[in-house]
Design an enzyme around this catalytic site. Structure first.
Site, PDB file in Angstrom:
ATOM      1  N   ASP A  86      40.472  40.503  38.471  1.00 20.27           N
ATOM      2  CA  ASP A  86      40.652  40.624  37.027  1.00 20.27           C
ATOM      3  C   ASP A  86      41.698  39.637  36.518  1.00 20.27           C
ATOM      4  O   ASP A  86      42.525  39.134  37.290  1.00 20.27           O
ATOM      5  CB  ASP A  86      41.059  42.060  36.642  1.00 20.27           C
ATOM      6  N   GLU A 148      43.885  44.851  38.874  1.00 19.10           N
ATOM      7  CA  GLU A 148      45.258  44.795  39.389  1.00 19.10           C
ATOM      8  C   GLU A 148      46.245  44.698  38.238  1.00 19.10           C
ATOM      9  O   GLU A 148      47.329  45.289  38.265  1.00 19.10           O
ATOM     10  CB  GLU A 148      45.421  43.578  40.320  1.00 19.10           C
TER      11      GLU A 148
HETATM   12 ZN   LIG Z   1      48.025  38.510  39.843  1.00 22.25          ZN
END
Ligand SMILES: [Zn+2]
Length: 397
Positions: A86, A148
């Protein structure tokens, strides 16, 4: 036989091609990453990798874990190369060019995620064929996670599955941008939103309402007190800067007008604990304050008044190991013996928690991550390829 330089020269154009493809997938945290995952899985399965995926409840986001066993089938062991898929959002108007199209200029690749951290993923995918054609002694695993950037929501889902499979994975390299330096530790990152519900009313009769804004301020003051306490709890010989756990209130939102008692207020705040005990200290103290002081006062006037603290994420810290196999390995591979800590959170603590020796080391600088006109330099990508070529030698010899 191909030399290290030959392999880097061959793998480099492929790295740029893959990076450009990865950038085209607009995998902003919280949105689907399935197309990107499918792309990576296809590339790896063509090489004979064995994969499994774990999913977010929505089934729109996936973690991919793929293993190349090499010519001999091997179970367990080996090295995990891990990256998150992401990226943080980008507003195209502010960028010099489309953030989701890789642009090469002045030996840099500009795009959202070029540095954090699709550059690393591209390097690992471009090197995958070289791992696959070797007789690896130990397997190499490719771990690509979702979300994340929003407090590591994806990795725990993968880690749970790894734990269930009970395979021994000794070492993990997380390729977050560190300028290819070995990072052995960082603080945790705990993120919260607290919602206050009061009772609206006319400002001329404050005793008849419950001001969500005013209770939020008292809550903030308590947090500020706890912040001072955290400084006093600073561990001896702390390796961090600042050496103590920090607390910050980032956003407060509530109320309507000067003369109306506010019935709603929200507070976004975070803690970066140097030890898990500090995180617990804040949570326990603020919850006691709410339960014993604020809520009874609010409910006396309005029984439905409420204070609700929601955990957005509690990413545990990454603790320095006395003797870290992962840090030693990376220092050997890069030939750079400097070891340090960083001020940003990663998935490292999650891998470490299940007994995997972990290090953070990847191409690019955190200074360019999340910025407008984010970039990674070509030199950094080459250094990353060099590390992976040396790793391949190590896994075969
Ligand atoms: Zn990162």
């Amino acid at each position: 036989m191909a030399t290290q330089k030959d392999i880097i020269d061959q793998a480099f154009p492929e790295t740029l091609k893959i990076l450009s493809d990865l950038i085209n997938f607009q995998t902003v945290s919280g949105s689907s990453n399935l197309k990107l995952i499918e792309y990576c899985e296809k590339k790896l399965s063509k090489l004979g990798a064995i994969s499994f995926k774990t999913f977010h409840d929505s089934k729109q986001q996936a973690n991919l874990f793929s293993t190349i066993n090499g010519k001999e089938k091997l179970n367990g062991g080996g090295i995990i190369l891990s990256g998150h898929t992401d990226v943080v959002p980008a507003s195209p108007k502010e960028w010099s060019s489309d953030p989701y199209v890789a642009r090469e200029k002045d030996n840099k690749i500009y795009a959202r995620g070029s540095c954090d951290m699709k550059g690393f993923i591209a390097c690992t995918l471009a090197m995958a064929p070289y791992f696959a054609e070797q007789k690896l002694k130990k397997p190499v695993h490719f771990s690509y996670t979702y979300d994340e950037e929003t407090s590591c929501l994806g990795a725990p889902v993968l880690i749970k599955e790894l734990k269930k499979r009970n395979i021994n994975y000794p070492i993990c390299i997380i390729g977050e941008p560190t300028n290819m330096k070995a990072i052995h530790s960082h603080k945790g990152y705990y993120e919260y939103i607290t919602y206050f519900t009061g009772l609206a009313g006319h400002a001329s009769a404050p005793d008849k309402g419950v001001s969500a804004v005013e209770y939020a301020i008292r809550y903030c003051n308590k947090l500020m007190e706890l912040r001072d306490e955290l400084k006093k709890r600073k561990p001896k010989n702390s390796i961090f800067s600042p050496p103590y756990s920090t607390l910050q209130i980032g956003k407060i939102n509530g109320g309507l007008f000067t003369n109306v008692i506010a019935d709603q207020c929200t507070l976004n705040w975070e803690v970066r604990p140097v030890t898990p005990a500090d995180g617990k200290f804040v949570t326990e103290n603020i919850e006691t304050y709410v339960k014993e002081t604020l809520l009874p006062e609010m409910k006396k006037i309005y029984p439905k008044a409420d204070i609700k603290k929601v955990v957005i994420g509690e990413t545990i810290g990454f603790e320095k190991e006395e003797k870290s196999d992962a840090v030693n390995l990376v220092c050997n591979l890069t030939g750079d013996n400097s070891r340090g800590t960083v001020a940003f959170g990663t998935e490292a603590g999650l891998f470490q928690e299940i007994g995997i020796s972990t290090v953070v080391c990847g191409p690019g600088s955190i200074e360019q991550a999340h910025t407008i006109d984010e970039y990674v330099t070509l030199d950094q990508l080459k250094l990353c390829l060099k590390m992976l070529v040396d790793l391949k030698e190590r896994l075969t010899s």
